[in-house]
Design a protein around this motif. Structure first.
Motif, PDB file in Angstrom:
ATOM      1  N   MET A   1      43.260 -51.108 -59.206  1.00 24.40           N
ATOM      2  CA  MET A   1      42.546 -50.763 -60.435  1.00 24.40           C
ATOM      3  C   MET A   1      41.792 -51.974 -60.969  1.00 24.40           C
ATOM      4  O   MET A   1      42.205 -53.112 -60.736  1.00 24.40           O
ATOM      5  CB  MET A   1      43.542 -50.259 -61.486  1.00 24.40           C
ATOM      6  N   PRO A   2      40.726 -51.759 -61.736  1.00 25.01           N
ATOM      7  CA  PRO A   2      39.956 -52.873 -62.288  1.00 25.01           C
ATOM      8  C   PRO A   2      40.594 -53.451 -63.551  1.00 25.01           C
ATOM      9  O   PRO A   2      40.005 -53.434 -64.637  1.00 25.01           O
ATOM     10  CB  PRO A   2      38.598 -52.224 -62.588  1.00 25.01           C
ATOM     11  N   THR A   3      41.801 -53.964 -63.399  1.00 31.72           N
ATOM     12  CA  THR A   3      42.528 -54.517 -64.539  1.00 31.72           C
ATOM     13  C   THR A   3      42.185 -55.993 -64.730  1.00 31.72           C
ATOM     14  O   THR A   3      41.601 -56.633 -63.856  1.00 31.72           O
ATOM     15  CB  THR A   3      44.040 -54.385 -64.299  1.00 31.72           C
ATOM     16  N   ALA A   4      42.596 -56.522 -65.874  1.00 30.30           N
ATOM     17  CA  ALA A   4      42.385 -57.944 -66.147  1.00 30.30           C
ATOM     18  C   ALA A   4      43.150 -58.804 -65.143  1.00 30.30           C
ATOM     19  O   ALA A   4      42.668 -59.855 -64.715  1.00 30.30           O
ATOM     20  CB  ALA A   4      42.809 -58.273 -67.567  1.00 30.30           C
TER      21      ALA A   4
ATOM     22  N   ASP B   1      33.570 -56.207 -56.215  1.00 33.32           N
ATOM     23  CA  ASP B   1      32.911 -54.956 -56.586  1.00 33.32           C
ATOM     24  C   ASP B   1      33.984 -54.010 -57.105  1.00 33.32           C
ATOM     25  O   ASP B   1      34.833 -53.532 -56.351  1.00 33.32           O
ATOM     26  CB  ASP B   1      32.198 -54.356 -55.374  1.00 33.32           C
ATOM     27  N   ARG B   2      33.949 -53.746 -58.398  1.00 30.22           N
ATOM     28  CA  ARG B   2      35.008 -52.951 -59.013  1.00 30.22           C
ATOM     29  C   ARG B   2      34.727 -51.445 -58.977  1.00 30.22           C
ATOM     30  O   ARG B   2      35.591 -50.641 -59.330  1.00 30.22           O
ATOM     31  CB  ARG B   2      35.217 -53.424 -60.464  1.00 30.22           C
TER      32      ARG B   2
END
Length: 218
Positions: free
Chosen positions: A185-188, A198-199
């Motif tokens: 996932m595009p988490t911090a 590339d998210r």
């Protein structure tokens, strides 16, 4: 104080990412007890939960502080008598670096948050789960042995080892312990590990929460 029978979900690491998404997904059916260090992010989560018709109790605390966690568990026991679900997503993600040059403070914080606090919380939360026939959920992210992941890889693996032992020990007695594997996932946290990635192909936390929800609430 009379204890309430409403369903409750304790979410440690609730301020952002998967923890926040699961808290929101559970809000229509559970009172959310949201734990994280960042007060502002918890307040934003509370606004989103209220917008969905849910309710939350905010606990801006560091899970590595033992007296704070003891007080939290005592308060939960006094108000609700137990919890139906514990979702543990709290993690310390130290900067990547060569194993021979890992920062001592980051190493200690990784141990305190990812391992020691998890071990302590298992002991504190187990009676709350047993009181309701509840479920605990942990989320794997296997990085052990990968280059430059010394802090995170070692301590996350230790966290999952604790959860796996607890799962094996409680098969017959409860509580139910789940070990889940979310999609990337595009988490911090991931952004710290993979800057410039590339998210677009990554799964959103909201979608992952929706996918995992049936198993969490089964």
């Amino acid at each position: 104080m009379e204890k309430t029978a409403e369903k409750t979900a304790l979410v440690t690491g609730a301020s952002r990412g998967l923890g926040a998404a699961i808290a929101e997904a559970l809000a229509p059916s559970h009172h959310i007890i949201a734990v994280a260090r960042t007060t502002g992010a918890l307040e934003e989560l509370d606004d989103r939960i209220r917008a969905r018709g849910g309710a939350a109790t905010l606990a801006p605390m560091d899970i590595a502080v033992e007296p704070a966690m003891q007080q939290l568990v005592s308060s939960i026991a006094g108000r609700w008598g137990g919890i139906d679900l514990w979702v543990h997503t709290a993690i310390h993600a130290a900067p990547l670096g060569p194993t021979a040059h890992l920062d001592e403070k980051d190493w200690q914080k990784s141990l305190d948050t990812n391992v020691t606090a998890t071990r302590r919380l298992i002991g504190l939360v187990e009676p709350l789960l047993l009181a309701r026939g509840g479920t605990a959920a942990f989320f794997d992210d296997p990085r052990a042995g990968e280059k430059f992941f010394g802090h995170y890889g070692a301590t996350k693996a230790a966290q999952i080892a604790l959860a796996t032992s607890w799962q094996a020990e409680t098969t017959k007695t409860g509580p139910r312990v789940l070990l889940l594997a979310p999609a990337p996932m595009p988490t911090a946290t991931r952004a710290r590990f993979f800057p410039g990635e590339d998210r677009a192909p990554l799964a959103s936390p909201i979608d992952e929460a929706a996918r995992l929800l049936p198993e969490l609430t089964a």
